[in-house]
Structures are given as C-alpha cells and as structure tokens.
Design a protein around this motif. Structure first.
Motif, mmCIF file in Angstrom:
data_model
loop_
_atom_site.group_PDB
_atom_site.id
_atom_site.type_symbol
_atom_site.label_atom_id
_atom_site.label_comp_id
_atom_site.label_asym_id
_atom_site.label_seq_id
_atom_site.Cartn_x
_atom_site.Cartn_y
_atom_site.Cartn_z
ATOM 1 N N ILE A 295 -5.191 8.298 2.818
ATOM 2 C CA ILE A 295 -5.120 6.831 2.745
ATOM 3 C C ILE A 295 -3.741 6.339 3.172
ATOM 4 C CG2 ILE A 295 -5.180 4.846 1.179
ATOM 5 C CD1 ILE A 295 -7.242 6.349 -0.494
ATOM 6 N N THR A 296 -2.707 7.016 2.703
ATOM 7 C CA THR A 296 -1.348 6.610 3.054
ATOM 8 C C THR A 296 -1.137 6.681 4.567
ATOM 9 O OG1 THR A 296 -0.517 7.450 0.944
ATOM 10 C CG2 THR A 296 1.092 7.093 2.682
ATOM 11 N N LEU A 297 -1.546 7.781 5.160
ATOM 12 C CA LEU A 297 -1.348 7.959 6.596
ATOM 13 C C LEU A 297 -2.239 7.022 7.401
ATOM 14 C CD1 LEU A 297 -1.029 11.846 6.799
ATOM 15 C CD2 LEU A 297 0.771 10.144 6.550
ATOM 16 N N SER A 302 -2.824 2.366 11.003
ATOM 17 C CA SER A 302 -3.317 1.014 11.285
ATOM 18 C C SER A 302 -2.168 0.081 11.648
ATOM 19 C CB SER A 302 -4.081 0.463 10.071
ATOM 20 O OG SER A 302 -5.213 1.255 9.793
ATOM 21 N N ARG A 303 -1.074 0.196 10.909
ATOM 22 C CA ARG A 303 0.085 -0.650 11.219
ATOM 23 C C ARG A 303 0.664 -0.291 12.585
ATOM 24 N NH1 ARG A 303 0.995 -0.040 5.532
ATOM 25 N NH2 ARG A 303 2.244 1.826 5.897
ATOM 26 N N VAL A 309 0.666 1.661 19.319
ATOM 27 C CA VAL A 309 0.877 3.096 19.175
ATOM 28 C C VAL A 309 -0.404 3.716 18.634
ATOM 29 C CG1 VAL A 309 2.266 4.907 18.111
ATOM 30 C CG2 VAL A 309 3.317 2.718 18.699
ATOM 31 N N ILE A 310 -0.961 4.662 19.369
ATOM 32 C CA ILE A 310 -2.203 5.305 18.956
ATOM 33 C C ILE A 310 -1.870 6.632 18.279
ATOM 34 C CG2 ILE A 310 -4.414 6.232 19.707
ATOM 35 C CD1 ILE A 310 -4.055 3.182 20.000
ATOM 36 N N VAL A 311 -2.345 6.792 17.057
ATOM 37 C CA VAL A 311 -2.117 8.019 16.287
ATOM 38 C C VAL A 311 -3.372 8.877 16.375
ATOM 39 C CG1 VAL A 311 -1.576 8.980 14.037
ATOM 40 C CG2 VAL A 311 -0.558 6.815 14.732
ATOM 41 N N LEU A 662 11.235 3.594 23.608
ATOM 42 C CA LEU A 662 11.440 4.346 22.388
ATOM 43 C C LEU A 662 11.340 3.501 21.125
ATOM 44 C CD1 LEU A 662 14.478 6.526 23.532
ATOM 45 C CD2 LEU A 662 12.106 7.258 23.271
ATOM 46 N N ARG A 663 11.259 2.173 21.288
ATOM 47 C CA ARG A 663 11.274 1.337 20.089
ATOM 48 C C ARG A 663 10.027 1.560 19.248
ATOM 49 N NH1 ARG A 663 14.408 -1.947 18.108
ATOM 50 N NH2 ARG A 663 15.700 -2.024 19.986
ATOM 51 N N VAL A 664 8.882 1.697 19.905
ATOM 52 C CA VAL A 664 7.671 1.954 19.126
ATOM 53 C C VAL A 664 7.743 3.325 18.462
ATOM 54 C CG1 VAL A 664 6.117 0.418 20.357
ATOM 55 C CG2 VAL A 664 6.583 2.666 21.290
ATOM 56 N N LEU A 665 8.470 4.245 19.102
ATOM 57 C CA LEU A 665 8.678 5.554 18.488
ATOM 58 C C LEU A 665 9.477 5.410 17.200
ATOM 59 C CD1 LEU A 665 8.456 8.679 18.797
ATOM 60 C CD2 LEU A 665 10.664 8.583 19.924
ATOM 61 N N LEU A 666 10.505 4.589 17.236
ATOM 62 C CA LEU A 666 11.305 4.346 16.041
ATOM 63 C C LEU A 666 10.443 3.730 14.946
ATOM 64 C CD1 LEU A 666 14.008 4.217 14.565
ATOM 65 C CD2 LEU A 666 14.466 2.039 15.710
ATOM 66 N N SER A 667 9.555 2.821 15.319
ATOM 67 C CA SER A 667 8.653 2.229 14.325
ATOM 68 C C SER A 667 7.793 3.300 13.681
ATOM 69 C CB SER A 667 7.760 1.174 14.996
ATOM 70 O OG SER A 667 8.529 0.133 15.551
ATOM 71 N N GLY A 668 7.325 4.243 14.495
ATOM 72 C CA GLY A 668 6.521 5.331 13.965
ATOM 73 C C GLY A 668 7.292 6.195 12.986
ATOM 74 N N ILE A 669 8.546 6.440 13.286
ATOM 75 C CA ILE A 669 9.385 7.241 12.384
ATOM 76 C C ILE A 669 9.517 6.557 11.031
ATOM 77 C CG2 ILE A 669 11.753 8.053 12.008
ATOM 78 C CD1 ILE A 669 11.915 8.587 15.016
ATOM 79 N N LEU A 670 9.751 5.251 11.051
ATOM 80 C CA LEU A 670 9.899 4.520 9.790
ATOM 81 C C LEU A 670 8.588 4.486 9.006
ATOM 82 C CD1 LEU A 670 12.178 1.550 10.939
ATOM 83 C CD2 LEU A 670 12.826 3.766 9.989
ATOM 84 N N GLU A 671 7.460 4.347 9.731
ATOM 85 C CA GLU A 671 6.167 4.393 9.047
ATOM 86 C C GLU A 671 5.955 5.769 8.419
ATOM 87 O OE1 GLU A 671 4.112 2.203 8.266
ATOM 88 O OE2 GLU A 671 4.727 0.499 9.472
ATOM 89 N N GLY A 672 6.368 6.804 9.136
ATOM 90 C CA GLY A 672 6.237 8.155 8.600
ATOM 91 C C GLY A 672 7.048 8.354 7.349
ATOM 92 N N ARG A 673 8.247 7.776 7.311
ATOM 93 C CA ARG A 673 9.079 7.909 6.116
ATOM 94 C C ARG A 673 8.481 7.144 4.938
ATOM 95 N NH1 ARG A 673 15.121 7.535 8.955
ATOM 96 N NH2 ARG A 673 14.837 9.419 10.221
ATOM 97 N N ARG A 674 7.869 6.005 5.229
ATOM 98 C CA ARG A 674 7.190 5.282 4.151
ATOM 99 C C ARG A 674 6.028 6.109 3.612
ATOM 100 N NH1 ARG A 674 8.073 0.921 7.922
ATOM 101 N NH2 ARG A 674 9.703 -0.467 7.117
ATOM 102 N N ALA A 675 5.267 6.713 4.527
ATOM 103 C CA ALA A 675 4.137 7.540 4.100
ATOM 104 C C ALA A 675 4.623 8.716 3.268
ATOM 105 C CB ALA A 675 3.357 8.029 5.321
#
Length: 876
Positions: A295-297, A302-303, A309-311, A662-675
């Motif tokens: 659920i977290t991931l 979704s965000r 960015v497609i996961v 790379l900005r969307v990559l940075l967003s992904g990193i921050l989402e990963g840290r939240r998860a």
C-alpha cells in the motif's frame, strides 16, 4: 568457445581466402552449435517458480501462522494472512517475468535475414542459418546479423551507439590480407575494434564483406541478452527483507519453544499450551508487512505517475529512497542527445559569422552520409531537407543566412579516407565558382596552403570580408593546432571550414577529390550535445540529499569531462575502460568508490563498477537509455530509463521517465524515502511493542496459575492492533528524514526491540501487579484488564515512534490518528458488549481506567526519551 574452435570441431577451417561455406558444411556446423538466435536457458516450469517463493523465511512463518490460526478456529485471521501472502508472491513473480520479457524484446531487435555466400553463390538466408565461417555482405541500411571480421571495406561507417554509447557513427576498416586466417579475438569494449562489426549495430554507409566469427549467444549482443535473462543481483530491499525475516524467525522460534516448555513443566493442558505458544508466534509475526509495504509503495507510485514517472516495479520505490549512489550514462540523461552548434570561429579562435555562412552552404548542398554534426548545422529553415545528417542539421538549426543567390554545381562527398566533404557553388551575378570544404581539422589543413587573417580578437563582418590570406607555414599550423585542440579538450567536436575561389578560366564541368588543393582555411565550427537545462541544479539537489552521482559512458574522455564539468560534477580523474580491463575486482572496489567519471567503458565494465559499489554497501541506481545500458539497469538496485530509450532499456528498467531530465528522478527518490520511513514505522512499532507484550506473556506464564491471555484473545488483540497499522502508509514523514538516504538497519530494529520491548514489559508487569494486588482480579478480570492495557500501549505508541522529532510538533495523518484512537476505544468497550462472553471478557471498574490512562501516558513519555537516544544515533 571461439568461432575458430567451434568450426574446427565441425571440420571447417576459417580462412579469409575461403569463398564461403558449402551448404553441407554449414548444415553440419549449424547442427552442432545451434541457430544464430539469442536464446537463453529454458525457464523452469511456472509451478516450480511459484513454489520457490514459499520457502522464504517470512512467507513460511506467515503460512504456518495462517494454518494454525485456522486450526484454532480463527478463520478470519487465517484468510487475511493467506491473501496478503499470495499478493506478495504475485508481486515477486511479476519481477521475475520482467527479465524474460526483456530478453524476448532483445531478440526482436536483430536482422531477420542476411546476405551470405553459400556454394559460391550470394543469396538471402534466414539470419538464424548463419554459422561461423560464413561470408556475408554488408551494405548501407543493413543491420549486422552476427559478429564478424571485415575482409574488405569501402567507406564503411557503422552506428554502434546502442552497444558502446558512442554518439557518433564509427569508421570500420578491413585489416586482413587475402590469405590470413581469421583472428576472432574480440576486445572487451566493442568501441576498440576497428575491424570488427557486431550483431545489433547498423551500417550507415559504404559496403563490406566480412567473415562471421560468432553467432547467437556467443556474440557481444548475445552476451547482453544472456545477462538480462539471469536473475538480477539481490537489491537492498531484498537484502533488508531477508535479514529482517531471519531475525523474526529466530525470535519467534525461541519464544515459542520457551513458552511451550514452561507450560509443559507446569503440567498444563498440552493442546492449550501449544495453541498459546503459537498465538504468541502469530502475535510477534508482522503478517501485515507485505500489505503495509504494498500500500505504501502503491501510494508513492500513484503520486509519481502524476509527475510523469511510470513505476514498473513497486519495490524499486523503496530502493529509490535508500539509494546513495546514482550511476548514469551521459547521453540522453545528462544531455538531450541532440547536437547543437556551439561556436563559429576564425583560425585565431575569435567569433566569425563568415565561417558559419560557408559551413551552412556546405551542409545545405551536401548529400553525403548520415552525420550527427551535419544535422546540428542544418536543422533550421530547411529542417527536413536533409533530415539524416545531425551535424548539418545543427548548423541549419542555428541561423537563417540568406542563401537564395547560391546554386550548387557539384560535390565531392564525404569518405572516411579523406575525412572531408566539398561542394562547388556559384553565386548569382558572379562568374566564378566557389569550392567549400568541411571536415576533420587535420584532413582539411592537409589541403590548405593559406589561412584567412583579419587581426587579433573579435572583428566585424566587414573585417571578415576584407580578411587577407596568409601562408600556412609550420608556425601558423602550430598556432592553429593549439586553437582547435583546445576546443577538443573542452569536449567539443570541431569541424574545419576552408574555401577556394575558382576563376572562370579554371572551371570544370565536374570536380573530383583531387581538386581539393590550395585551399584557404576560413575557421572552425564547434558542436556540443548540451546538458539538459536543469541538470546542474538537480545534481546539486541530489548531492545535498546525500546521493553521489557517477557517470559511466562509452563516449570519449574529453567529451565526458566537458559535460560533467558543465553540470557541476567534481570530475578529478577520468578512469578509462582500458584501465578497468587491466584492473582486478579488488582494486576496482577502491577506484569505483573514489572516482566520479568513467569513459570509454564497455557494458560489462559498467556492470563491474555497479557490482563493486554494491559490494561497498552502496545502494546503487543506474540511469541509461541504450542497449549497452540494459545489463547495468538489470544489475542495479533500481534501474531508470526514459520514454525515448531503446525497447531493451525500457524493459530492463524499474522506472520509466516520460520526460527527460533528472528532476522527476529526484521526486522519485523523495517518494522512496517517504515509503521507507512509513515501512520502518510499522517494523519498529510492531517488533518493539509486540516483543514486549509477547515477552510479558511468556514471563507471566511462568508464575501465573492460569494462562495470562487466552489464545483467542491474543489473536483478537493482534487483529485490532493490525487494523490500526493499515493506515500507516497514509502518514506524513518528517522533512528531516527525507534529507538523506537510510538503509535497512537490522541493528536499529534489534535495539528498538530490546529497549522499547522491555519498557512495555515493565508496564505489563505493573498492570499485573495492579490487577492482582489492588483489584484482586480473577482469571477473567485479569485477561480483560491486560487485553485493554496491552492494546492501548502498543497501539498508541505509534504517535511517538512515527517521528524522529517531537511527537507534539509532528502531525500524523488524519486516517492514522482516527484509526489508532478508534482501535483503542473498541478494545476498551469490548468487555461491555454482547461479544464479551464469547471472547471471555468481563466489565472492569472505572478506577482501572484511571490507572490505564496514567500508565499509558507515562509509558509514552518514557518511550519518547529512549526513542530520542536511539533515533539520535541514526539521524546523527
């Protein structure tokens, strides 16, 4: 096995003087070595692939817990556990299937047919029928059907960027005599092989005959496919889950055996004692971990989708958060992959519009081979006229000079021996012809005898028109060489431009390459594949967020250095692929750690660098877009590609960026840290509080004349507690937490368990004392009182554990706050409902709830003090 060895086994000797193979010899060899297909080992049947997941430690514990819950009558809890387990297995199974899909996509990229000589006759054959020793013919526009060594080559130019990362097509030459035996030794980096062509590359211009040296999985291309078909190395997420699972297994086994042994020694009912011990195990097992993680991931995915960015792989989001090293190819990631005209300069290096005008005319009228630099010249008002030549396109992109008065008379197309191209034009109102030559500086200077000179420094267009021609003597050549070599050292691609006026008396109906003489050097045009606009800014942010960036490129060291310095990377030493080839894996550990830029590296060398970084306990991401990047995308903890990448790269990647940058990559990193932060909340809360309660149960069973809580009550307690935790994925994460990567830390979990758990047990034993000594509780009252206290303390502690800072200043999400509060209220009200008799509960006096409130508040305060000490070690 080499092609020569394989051929000898089949009775075929590979000599370049051979007119090709006979059909019989080829059929014998094909039967022995197999078709020229990129095939991988046959995957295991699906049933065996699925069964393999059930032997994982955490999965096994959960399934055992589900079975015993069902036996004890708790079918709801058993069903929940089974659903969660099956969902987790489905996710892992999907990841494995991804590798097979990537390999299949690779196989679809190669040429379906080939022109080969069989029985002395040239014919079209299925590519799969080629064998080592076949003589094949290559022409412009063909895909190379196998690895081969060139026997003859005329102006052969091959685009192999997908294999090597080189942005420019490369020239290939035949280096064998007509009687030499085939030398099929292949260098580690295909970029170093000037007389070899490789499956999967394409012929841009020219023609050649070549002797097949390797087919199928033995080719360089086949090696990449084989690496993708293998299971990817273990990621940080997988390593962390495995370590945590084994840790839980040890604790569960110890507690279960201990409690069962104690109850047996007290001669209690064996079945009831066994169920009690198993209930403890279920209570300690984090059965909701797969659900909480998913659920977290999924929320993070979704965000990220809203940010284009497609996961593809949910666990990659968590790997994102833990990533501390990002390895990236240069082209298409730091840069846009499009050549741009960078400068127009006279022989002294000063700006010159005149040189641009002449270069523009040459590019406009040239009809030679595809060339990225010509595209850079040509892509402006006449975009689409040339279309094929990137360098010409870049020149035409730059400006729109007035060329309507010029007409083309003839041209001498580019070839790789001269390394230059010339056009002859006339201008309306003038009787003479003008020859314009453009090419590699060394090649153009070789046919120049003078150079234009208009003084030092910048000057006007009028000065340029009046520029004089000075002799190109040795001293002038030396000065001019310093100028263009200086541009090359900056990572720019340099093209020289020269001219010659042809008087009416010397005009010819047609011109040849031999007419390129006595030219006057006009200057240079320089080209750059520029960094993306936000590359420097985002790299700075990545650095500030604790992510080191390393560049692994197949391009040359000068271009790599220039681009990396342009985006603000601390380059230092540039490590070459040739150095890596001679380096041991042990030595590479230090080199990979200490250096930022690696140039002229082969796909296998990129893999070695990533594995070396992972061996140094780094969590590694890789960003690339070519076939040569696919193995690295597969090996990294998280692979990132872009929408415009090759199919192979997209299939091998975990994350696809729909927009470059790379900005969307940075967003992904921050989402990963939240998860990761929310998953860690669940682990810390569950293992510490559960361990405390289970330890209390184990201890109480030693001195109490009855079980401290009935098995059914333990499972209800655990179920309500888990319901509160389902909302953890919605929780907010402190900004301070996402400022740097955090790795799986079993030591932290263990410390929490052994510090916070005993604190919980202290309050449990205090509750035992109050119930037995003050309220003189009988068995039912004792079960009820401890049920409520244990549920309240282990549920409400989430408000303390969920933040590294002050819980009064860090606001939880509304779903989490409501769920935790409601679960505690439900637990406190259960003894007063019709379900109380079924569950073995009885109403308690109001004074007990006064004690409960005080005990809970002091418990949370004490946990806060210990938490700050433990979290301080992590955040520090």
């Amino acid at each position: 096995m080499t092609a020569d060895a394989v051929a000898k086994e089949a009775g075929v000797t590979l000599f370049t003087k051979s007119p090709g193979l006979s059909s019989q010899a080829a059929a014998e060899l094909l039967a022995q070595i197999g078709p020229n297909e990129i095939s991988t080992s046959k995957p295991k049947p699906l049933i065996f692939q699925l069964l393999a997941y059930f032997v994982q430690p955490l999965i096994a514990i959960l399934l055992i817990a589900a079975v015993i819950s069902g036996v004890s009558g708790d079918w709801l809890n058993a069903a929940i556990i089974i659903v969660i387990v099956l969902g987790s297995i489905g996710l892992d199974f999907y990841q494995t299937r991804r590798s097979q899909v990537a390999a299949e996509s690779l196989r679809s990229q190669v040429a379906p047919t080939a022109t080969a000589k069989r029985d002395g006759v040239w014919s079209e054959l299925p590519r799969s029928a080629l064998v080592p020793g076949d003589l094949i013919r290559l022409t412009a526009g063909m895909l190379v059907p196998a690895d081969a060594q060139l026997l003859t080559a005329a102006d052969l130019h091959v685009q192999q960027s997908a294999l090597t990362g080189e942005s420019m097509p490369v020239e290939k030459t035949a280096s064998l005599s007509s009687s030499a035996a085939l030398d099929n030794s292949t260098p580690e980096n295909p970029a170093d092989a000037s007389n070899l062509v490789f499956m999967g590359s394409s012929v841009v211009s020219g023609r050649a005959e070549a002797l097949v040296s390797a087919t199928g999985a033995r080719t360089t291309f086949g090696g990449i496919v084989t690496s993708l078909a293998r299971r990817a190395p273990e990621t940080e997420f997988e390593r962390g889950m495995k370590s945590f699972s084994l840790f839980i297994v040890q604790i569960v086994l110890f507690l279960t055996l201990f409690v069962f042994a104690v109850n047996t020694l007290h001669k209690r009912d064996p079945l009831q004692s066994l169920l009690f011990a198993v209930a403890l195990a279920v209570g300690l097992t984090p059965e909701f971990l797969p659900m909480i993680t998913t659920i977290t991931l999924s929320n993070g995915a979704s965000r990220m989708a809203k940010k284009k960015v497609i996961v593809k792989n949910l666990s990659s989001i968590q790997n994102f958060g833990q990533m501390d090293t990002l390895c990236s190819d240069k082209t298409g990631t730091l840069t846009g992959g499009v050549m741009t005209l960078a400068g127009r300069l006279n022989p002294a290096g000063a700006p010159s519009e005149r040189v641009f005008m002449l270069a523009y005319l040459n590019s406009l009228f040239e009809t030679g081979i595809t060339n990225p630099l010509n595209t850079a010249i040509l892509d402006t008002t006449v975009s689409g006229i040339k279309g094929a030549d990137p360098l010409d396109q870049a020149i035409l992109n730059a400006d729109h000079p007035d060329v309507q008065l010029y007409r083309k008379q003839d041209e001498m197309p580019f070839d790789f021996e001269r390394r230059r191209a010339s056009v002859v034009v006339t201008k309306a109102g003038e009787s003479g012809h003008l020859m314009l030559t453009k090419g590699a500086p060394e090649s153009v200077l070789a046919v120049c005898t003078t150079y234009e000179h208009s003084g030092e420094g910048e000057h006007s267009s009028e000065d340029e028109q009046n520029a004089g021609a000075l002799p190109l003597d040795a001293a002038a050549q030396a000065r001019i060489s310093v100028v263009y070599q200086g541009f090359s050292a900056q990572g720019l691609r340099v093209i020289a431009v020269a001219r010659r006026d042809i008087l009416e008396a010397d005009q010819q109906p047609a011109y040849q390459a031999s007419d390129e003489h006595d030219l006057t050097l006009v200057g240079f045009v320089t080209f750059l594949d520029p960094p993306l606009p936000d590359a420097r800014e985002v790299l700075d942010e990545l650095r500030a967020k604790g992510v080191a960036v390393k560049i692994l490129t197949g391009d040359n060291e000068l271009v790599a250095r220039h681009v990396c310095e342009a985006v603000g990377l601390d380059v230092g030493r540039v490590v070459l692929g040739s150095e890596l080839a001679a380096m041991t894996d042990t030595a590479l550990l230090q080199v990979a750690e200490a250096n930022t830029v690696f140039a002229r590296v082969a796909p296998a060398q990129k893999n070695r660098i990533i594995l070396a970084l992972k061996a140094r306990k780094h969590v590694v991401g890789y960003m690339g877009d070519g076939i040569n990047d696919a193995p690295s995308l597969h090996t990294a903890d998280v692979g990132v590609s872009v929408a415009g990448a090759t199919d192979i790269a997209r299939d091998a990647a975990d994350i696809i960026l729909l927009e470059p940058g790379l900005r969307v990559l940075l967003s992904g990193i921050l989402e990963g840290r939240r998860a990761y932060g929310n998953v860690m909340k669940y682990l810390l809360m569950g293992t510490s509080s559960n361990f405390g309660n289970m330890f209390s149960m184990a201890g109480a069973s030693v001195f109490l004349p009855f079980l401290p809580m009935l098995p059914t009550q333990i499972l209800v307690n655990n179920f309500l507690y888990d319901l509160a935790q389902i909302t953890i994925p919605s929780d907010n994460v402190d900004d301070a937490f996402i400022q740097k990567p955090h790795h799986w830390d079993i030591g932290l979990i263990r410390r929490f368990m052994f510090w916070i758990g005993p604190i919980s047990s202290v309050y449990d034993f205090l509750t035992f004392y109050v119930l037995l000594r003050i309220f003189h509780a009988r068995e039912a009252e004792f079960h009820t009182g401890w049920f409520i206290e244990s549920l309240a303390t282990q549920t409400l502690v989430i408000f303390v554990i969920r933040t590294f800072g002050n819980p009064l200043k860090s606001r939880p999400s509304r779903p989490l706050a409501l769920a935790a509060t409601l679960v505690v209220l439900v637990g406190a009200l259960l003894p007063f409902t019709p379900l109380s008799g079924l569950l073995g509960f009885v109403p308690l006096p109001p004074l007990y709830f006064v004690f409960l409130i005080g005990a809970t508040l002091t418990y949370l305060g004490l946990v806060e003090l210990v938490k700050r000490r433990l979290f301080g070690q992590v955040m520090g």
